[in-house]
Design a protein around this motif. Structure first.
Motif, PDB file in Angstrom:
ATOM      1  N   LEU A   1       0.909  -1.214  -0.160  1.00  0.00           N
ATOM      2  CA  LEU A   1       0.099  -0.093  -0.268  1.00  0.00           C
ATOM      3  C   LEU A   1       0.871   1.295   0.084  1.00  0.00           C
ATOM      4  O   LEU A   1       0.532   2.124  -0.806  1.00  0.00           O
ATOM      5  CB  LEU A   1      -0.988  -0.102   1.298  1.00  0.00           C
ATOM      6  N   LEU A   2       1.970   1.213   0.846  1.00  0.00           N
ATOM      7  CA  LEU A   2       2.899   2.484   0.817  1.00  0.00           C
ATOM      8  C   LEU A   2       3.633   2.630  -0.252  1.00  0.00           C
ATOM      9  O   LEU A   2       3.738   3.729  -0.906  1.00  0.00           O
ATOM     10  CB  LEU A   2       3.848   2.260   2.078  1.00  0.00           C
ATOM     11  N   PHE A   3       3.938   1.632  -0.859  1.00  0.00           N
ATOM     12  CA  PHE A   3       4.725   1.651  -2.149  1.00  0.00           C
ATOM     13  C   PHE A   3       3.883   1.965  -3.433  1.00  0.00           C
ATOM     14  O   PHE A   3       4.266   3.048  -4.067  1.00  0.00           O
ATOM     15  CB  PHE A   3       5.113   0.185  -2.434  1.00  0.00           C
ATOM     16  N   ALA A   4       2.992   1.505  -3.465  1.00  0.00           N
ATOM     17  CA  ALA A   4       1.805   1.829  -4.360  1.00  0.00           C
ATOM     18  C   ALA A   4       1.176   3.370  -4.307  1.00  0.00           C
ATOM     19  O   ALA A   4       0.744   3.974  -5.396  1.00  0.00           O
ATOM     20  CB  ALA A   4       0.678   0.871  -4.882  1.00  0.00           C
ATOM     21  N   SER A   5       1.193   3.886  -3.004  1.00  0.00           N
ATOM     22  CA  SER A   5       0.718   5.198  -2.658  1.00  0.00           C
ATOM     23  C   SER A   5       1.600   6.220  -3.767  1.00  0.00           C
ATOM     24  O   SER A   5       0.710   7.308  -4.109  1.00  0.00           O
ATOM     25  CB  SER A   5       0.704   5.350  -1.302  1.00  0.00           C
ATOM     26  N   LEU A   6       2.836   5.766  -3.757  1.00  0.00           N
ATOM     27  CA  LEU A   6       3.666   6.732  -4.720  1.00  0.00           C
ATOM     28  C   LEU A   6       3.049   7.184  -6.007  1.00  0.00           C
ATOM     29  O   LEU A   6       3.046   8.132  -6.693  1.00  0.00           O
ATOM     30  CB  LEU A   6       5.009   6.254  -4.710  1.00  0.00           C
ATOM     31  N   PHE A   7       2.836   5.699  -6.665  1.00  0.00           N
ATOM     32  CA  PHE A   7       2.340   5.745  -8.113  1.00  0.00           C
ATOM     33  C   PHE A   7       0.807   6.249  -8.091  1.00  0.00           C
ATOM     34  O   PHE A   7       0.433   7.060  -9.066  1.00  0.00           O
ATOM     35  CB  PHE A   7       2.385   4.522  -8.458  1.00  0.00           C
ATOM     36  N   ILE A   8      -0.093   5.836  -7.158  1.00  0.00           N
ATOM     37  CA  ILE A   8      -1.252   6.326  -7.291  1.00  0.00           C
ATOM     38  C   ILE A   8      -1.684   7.845  -7.045  1.00  0.00           C
ATOM     39  O   ILE A   8      -2.337   8.417  -7.896  1.00  0.00           O
ATOM     40  CB  ILE A   8      -1.949   5.516  -6.373  1.00  0.00           C
ATOM     41  N   LEU A   9      -0.683   8.318  -6.052  1.00  0.00           N
ATOM     42  CA  LEU A   9      -0.788   9.746  -5.850  1.00  0.00           C
ATOM     43  C   LEU A   9      -0.540  10.672  -7.165  1.00  0.00           C
ATOM     44  O   LEU A   9      -0.869  11.679  -7.213  1.00  0.00           O
ATOM     45  CB  LEU A   9      -0.209  10.173  -4.584  1.00  0.00           C
ATOM     46  N   SER A  10       0.478  10.067  -7.524  1.00  0.00           N
ATOM     47  CA  SER A  10       1.212  10.843  -8.753  1.00  0.00           C
ATOM     48  C   SER A  10       0.290  10.886  -9.814  1.00  0.00           C
ATOM     49  O   SER A  10       0.096  11.653 -10.647  1.00  0.00           O
ATOM     50  CB  SER A  10       2.424   9.918  -9.249  1.00  0.00           C
ATOM     51  N   ALA A  11      -0.391   9.602 -10.164  1.00  0.00           N
ATOM     52  CA  ALA A  11      -1.583   9.719 -11.142  1.00  0.00           C
ATOM     53  C   ALA A  11      -2.739  10.459 -10.623  1.00  0.00           C
ATOM     54  O   ALA A  11      -3.271  11.131 -11.580  1.00  0.00           O
ATOM     55  CB  ALA A  11      -1.859   8.213 -11.034  1.00  0.00           C
ATOM     56  N   TRP A  12      -2.903  10.840  -9.562  1.00  0.00           N
ATOM     57  CA  TRP A  12      -4.080  11.571  -9.222  1.00  0.00           C
ATOM     58  C   TRP A  12      -3.835  12.988  -9.338  1.00  0.00           C
ATOM     59  O   TRP A  12      -4.728  13.704  -9.946  1.00  0.00           O
ATOM     60  CB  TRP A  12      -4.408  11.326  -7.579  1.00  0.00           C
ATOM     61  N   GLN A  13      -2.590  13.510  -9.046  1.00  0.00           N
ATOM     62  CA  GLN A  13      -2.021  14.667  -9.226  1.00  0.00           C
ATOM     63  C   GLN A  13      -1.853  14.855 -10.751  1.00  0.00           C
ATOM     64  O   GLN A  13      -2.359  15.955 -11.141  1.00  0.00           O
ATOM     65  CB  GLN A  13      -0.726  14.974  -8.692  1.00  0.00           C
ATOM     66  N   MET A  14      -1.557  14.136 -11.727  1.00  0.00           N
ATOM     67  CA  MET A  14      -1.620  14.145 -12.943  1.00  0.00           C
ATOM     68  C   MET A  14      -3.215  14.395 -13.690  1.00  0.00           C
ATOM     69  O   MET A  14      -3.497  15.088 -14.430  1.00  0.00           O
ATOM     70  CB  MET A  14      -0.967  12.998 -13.808  1.00  0.00           C
ATOM     71  N   PHE A  15      -4.061  13.555 -12.996  1.00  0.00           N
ATOM     72  CA  PHE A  15      -5.370  13.613 -13.474  1.00  0.00           C
ATOM     73  C   PHE A  15      -5.987  15.068 -13.037  1.00  0.00           C
ATOM     74  O   PHE A  15      -6.833  15.636 -13.891  1.00  0.00           O
ATOM     75  CB  PHE A  15      -6.262  12.590 -12.636  1.00  0.00           C
ATOM     76  N   ASN A  16      -5.806  15.670 -11.868  1.00  0.00           N
ATOM     77  CA  ASN A  16      -6.244  16.689 -11.425  1.00  0.00           C
ATOM     78  C   ASN A  16      -5.669  18.051 -12.250  1.00  0.00           C
ATOM     79  O   ASN A  16      -6.313  18.980 -12.544  1.00  0.00           O
ATOM     80  CB  ASN A  16      -5.989  17.058  -9.878  1.00  0.00           C
ATOM     81  N   ASP A  17      -4.203  17.869 -12.718  1.00  0.00           N
ATOM     82  CA  ASP A  17      -3.698  18.889 -13.589  1.00  0.00           C
ATOM     83  C   ASP A  17      -4.052  18.725 -14.977  1.00  0.00           C
ATOM     84  O   ASP A  17      -3.504  19.614 -15.720  1.00  0.00           O
ATOM     85  CB  ASP A  17      -2.308  18.815 -13.132  1.00  0.00           C
ATOM     86  N   PHE A  18      -4.613  17.928 -15.525  1.00  0.00           N
ATOM     87  CA  PHE A  18      -4.618  17.409 -16.905  1.00  0.00           C
ATOM     88  C   PHE A  18      -5.239  18.598 -17.745  1.00  0.00           C
ATOM     89  O   PHE A  18      -4.389  18.822 -18.677  1.00  0.00           O
ATOM     90  CB  PHE A  18      -5.357  16.097 -17.191  1.00  0.00           C
ATOM     91  N   GLY A  19      -6.163  18.976 -17.529  1.00  0.00           N
ATOM     92  CA  GLY A  19      -6.996  20.140 -18.293  1.00  0.00           C
ATOM     93  C   GLY A  19      -7.089  19.799 -19.728  1.00  0.00           C
ATOM     94  O   GLY A  19      -7.263  18.644 -20.020  1.00  0.00           O
ATOM     95  N   THR A  20      -7.049  20.887 -20.312  1.00  0.00           N
ATOM     96  CA  THR A  20      -7.385  20.848 -21.999  1.00  0.00           C
ATOM     97  C   THR A  20      -6.030  20.597 -22.799  1.00  0.00           C
ATOM     98  O   THR A  20      -5.924  19.998 -23.864  1.00  0.00           O
ATOM     99  CB  THR A  20      -8.091  22.023 -22.683  1.00  0.00           C
ATOM    100  N   ASP A  21      -4.907  21.025 -22.001  1.00  0.00           N
ATOM    101  CA  ASP A  21      -3.561  20.821 -22.575  1.00  0.00           C
ATOM    102  C   ASP A  21      -2.621  19.878 -22.254  1.00  0.00           C
ATOM    103  O   ASP A  21      -1.533  19.530 -22.611  1.00  0.00           O
ATOM    104  CB  ASP A  21      -2.821  22.397 -22.721  1.00  0.00           C
ATOM    105  N   GLY A  22      -3.143  18.897 -21.359  1.00  0.00           N
ATOM    106  CA  GLY A  22      -2.358  17.823 -20.607  1.00  0.00           C
ATOM    107  C   GLY A  22      -1.500  18.359 -19.314  1.00  0.00           C
ATOM    108  O   GLY A  22      -0.943  17.362 -18.920  1.00  0.00           O
ATOM    109  N   GLY A  23      -1.891  19.382 -18.931  1.00  0.00           N
ATOM    110  CA  GLY A  23      -1.056  19.999 -17.824  1.00  0.00           C
ATOM    111  C   GLY A  23       0.155  20.145 -17.728  1.00  0.00           C
ATOM    112  O   GLY A  23       1.163  20.095 -18.625  1.00  0.00           O
TER     113      GLY A  23
END
Length: 157
Positions: A10-32
């Motif tokens: 869980l702790l190891f995967a949280s690095l990747f999941i939180l990174s993906a979540w941040q990318m998702f929130n910043d994605f916008g119309t231009d990809g972030g």
């Protein structure tokens, strides 16, 4: 031991999941911001592939690369939490594809301060890759060891 293993995953995967979540929130119309950082590097890769393959090379859209990385991190991280080797493989693919693009220390001189930052990030990604390969290796060896154990036969008098 099962809970400790789950907590570690869980702790190891949280690095990747939180990174993906941040990318998702910043994605916008231009990809972030991820797309802005990757755009010149994708152009470089596209020129290299066009020189190798020819002019029939399809255009690589940066937003699709960011979206692919986001999906690999998110789905791979969630599957990895539950002990799936498929999730570990997805995270390995993400690291193999994105590490040379994002952490291109080889384009800088050793005197440049960016060189040491990029090199340390590159080595960190290599350590994550090693941990995932270790997990995959242990998952493939463990069932074989359990199958080799034979039940002890009782002796009759």
């Amino acid at each position: 031991m099962g809970f400790v293993s789950f907590l570690g995953r869980l702790l190891f995967a949280s690095l990747f999941i939180l990174s993906a979540w941040q990318m998702f929130n910043d994605f916008g119309t231009d990809g972030g911001p991820a797309a802005k950082e990757l755009a010149p590097k994708i152009v470089f890769v596209q020129r290299f592939l066009a020189s190798m393959i020819g002019d029939k090379m399809p255009k690589i859209d940066v937003k699709h690369v960011v979206l692919g990385s986001m999906v690999l991190k998110g789905v791979g991280g969630i599957l990895f939490i539950f002990g799936s080797t498929t999730g570990a493989h997805l995270l390995v693919y993400n690291l193999l594809l994105m590490t040379p693009l994002l952490h291109d220390f080889y384009h800088y001189e050793m005197d440049d301060p960016k060189f040491h930052t990029r090199l340390s990030e590159f080595v960190e990604c290599l350590a994550l890759l090693g941990a995932l390969l270790y997990f995959i290796g242990m998952k493939s060896v463990l069932p074989r060891k359990l199958m080799k154990k034979r039940p002890i036969k009782t002796k009759t008098i």
